[in-house]
Design an enzyme around this catalytic site. Structure first.
Site, mmCIF file in Angstrom:
data_model
loop_
_atom_site.group_PDB
_atom_site.id
_atom_site.type_symbol
_atom_site.label_atom_id
_atom_site.label_comp_id
_atom_site.label_asym_id
_atom_site.label_seq_id
_atom_site.Cartn_x
_atom_site.Cartn_y
_atom_site.Cartn_z
ATOM 1 N N SER A 36 0.824 -1.193 0.000
ATOM 2 C CA SER A 36 0.000 0.000 0.000
ATOM 3 C C SER A 36 0.873 1.263 0.000
ATOM 4 C CB SER A 36 -0.974 -0.036 1.187
ATOM 5 O OG SER A 36 -1.965 0.955 1.065
ATOM 6 N N ASP B 274 -8.209 -2.642 -7.354
ATOM 7 C CA ASP B 274 -7.634 -2.451 -6.026
ATOM 8 C C ASP B 274 -8.695 -1.883 -5.083
ATOM 9 O OD1 ASP B 274 -6.223 -0.577 -3.948
ATOM 10 O OD2 ASP B 274 -4.696 -2.007 -4.572
ATOM 11 N N HIS C 205 -6.451 -5.903 -1.914
ATOM 12 C CA HIS C 205 -5.435 -4.894 -1.625
ATOM 13 C C HIS C 205 -4.392 -5.533 -0.717
ATOM 14 C CE1 HIS C 205 -3.802 -0.851 -1.183
ATOM 15 N NE2 HIS C 205 -3.818 -0.974 0.132
#
Length: 394
Positions: free
Chosen positions: A174, A270, A337
């Protein structure tokens, strides 16, 4: 992973131990006290921290340095909201962290990297480890020093054995995956020249896209992050020489110029980007997208059309790294994600596959150059192996 039915307690116990090993090992915190004198501190001025699981055997001189994610703070107000939490202070961090997936020490669950030195660097600066502002306002006591943290942590690891590295990977998830893109060449420059160095970004390829209301929400946010944290000096000069610094927070404007070999693991849908870039709350005041963002199966046909448009824009943005022999790509058609740090998505009997290949196998093949891996999945819902995220209703 499931245990088979067994009649003997010993066999059952061994199977349970394997399950626990697959779930991960708890690794204690190391505080980088030496970083404080360099001004390389968290938002609240506390020392940075990481979790270090030492390598063994043939992996003793191989290193994975992974940077944690956790979004960003873009002004004094949002940074103050983080300052006294684990995302702004090492005083608030848990004492141990679980290692699994890409960080597992079990050969069965992580065959290519199980015996490497594996480090998870905690995220406490709010700028994807790019900030560097000398002044500290005594009214807020906010320190914008993420770029200094990056260098100080790497220097600390070099002093603790990484100076002998034969192989090294800079990775992140991330906002940490963005770190592994923005700081990839810098990491290469800090590691001994004889080492083989590559970078891996997991869910870090954030794209510049207008939200469902037509506003440039993420572009404005990134510009504010860069300005607040003084990040410009730590962004790749190959980009800042062409574009304003805020735009150089977007991988699509940076990735094509990265010299160090790098690979990208990303979901084409995502879930963080759908929730926070495509349809953030500010762009959806009536909550029309709420159920869809929680569970892609609850999206209307119109919302799925918009999501397919997001995928099209994502593929366009990542196309800057296609056909490059030093760059790899695993872009699955999932609503997810961060997939490398969880055993279920990294490598398990039911893990997501692309071209009949798990993420673990694709990353291992790419790093060891057994074969190149640069694959893009078909569009949702074509891949039955996806582990699509379903979020709690809160």
């Amino acid at each position: 992973m499931e245990c088979p039915r067994m009649g003997q307690w010993l066999s059952l116990l061994l199977c349970l131990l394997l399950l626990l090993k697959a779930e991960g090992v708890a690794v204690p915190t190391t505080f980088v006290q030496s970083a404080v004198a360099k001004g390389a501190v968290c938002l609240d001025g506390s020392p940075p921290a990481y979790h270090f699981h030492k390598g063994f055997g043939a992996g003793i001189n191989n290193w994975i340095v992974h940077f944690e994610g956790g979004a960003w703070c873009n002004n004094v107000t949002t940074c103050l909201a983080r300052r006294d939490t684990r995302l702004g202070s090492s005083k608030k961090m848990s004492q141990t962290l679980s290692f699994s997936g890409f960080f597992s020490n079990g050969q069965k669950f992580n065959p290519d990297f199980y015996n490497w030195n594996r480090i998870k660097v905690r995220y406490c600066d709010g700028s994807s480890f790019t900030g560097d502002v000398e002044a500290v306002d005594p009214k807020t006591n906010l320190h914008f020093r993420g770029g200094r943290i990056f260098v100080a942590v790497v220097e600390d690891l070099l002093a603790n054995g990484m100076k002998n590295a034969q192989n090294a990977i800079l990775s992140g998830c991330s906002a940490g995956g963005l770190t592994s893109i923005l700081q990839c060449d810098r990491f290469r420059s800090l590691i001994p020249a004889a080492a083989k160095v590559k970078c891996l970004s997991d869910a870090g390829y954030f794209i510049n896209l207008k939200d469902v209301s037509g506003a440039a929400h993420i572009e404005q946010l990134y510009s504010q992050v860069v300005e607040t944290h003084g990040s410009a000096k730590n962004l790749p000069a190959s980009c800042t020489s062409r574009l304003r610094p805020g735009l150089c927070f977007f991988p699509q404007n940076v990735a094509g110029q990265i010299k160090t070999p790098i690979s990208f693991v990303n979901a084409a849908y995502d879930s963080y980007q759908v929730k926070n870039i495509l349809a953030p709350g500010v762009a959806d005041p009536h909550g029309t997208w709420r159920d869809c963002k929680l569970d892609i199966k609850k999206c209307s046909s119109n919302q799925l059309t918009v999501m397919q448009g997001f995928r099209t824009e994502f593929l366009k943005a990542i196309s800057v790294v296609e056909n490059s022999p030093s760059k790899g790509m695993f872009v699955d058609g999932c609503y997810s994600h961060c997939q490398t740090g969880m055993q279920e998505t990294w490598m398990r009997s039911d893990s997501p596959v692309l071209a009949n290949t798990t993420i673990a196998k694709a990353v291992g093949d790419w790093f060891y150059e057994r074969r190149s891996f640069s694959q893009i999945d078909c569009s949702y819902p074509c891949n039955p192996t996806c582990h699509n995220r379903v979020f709690d209703d809160n």
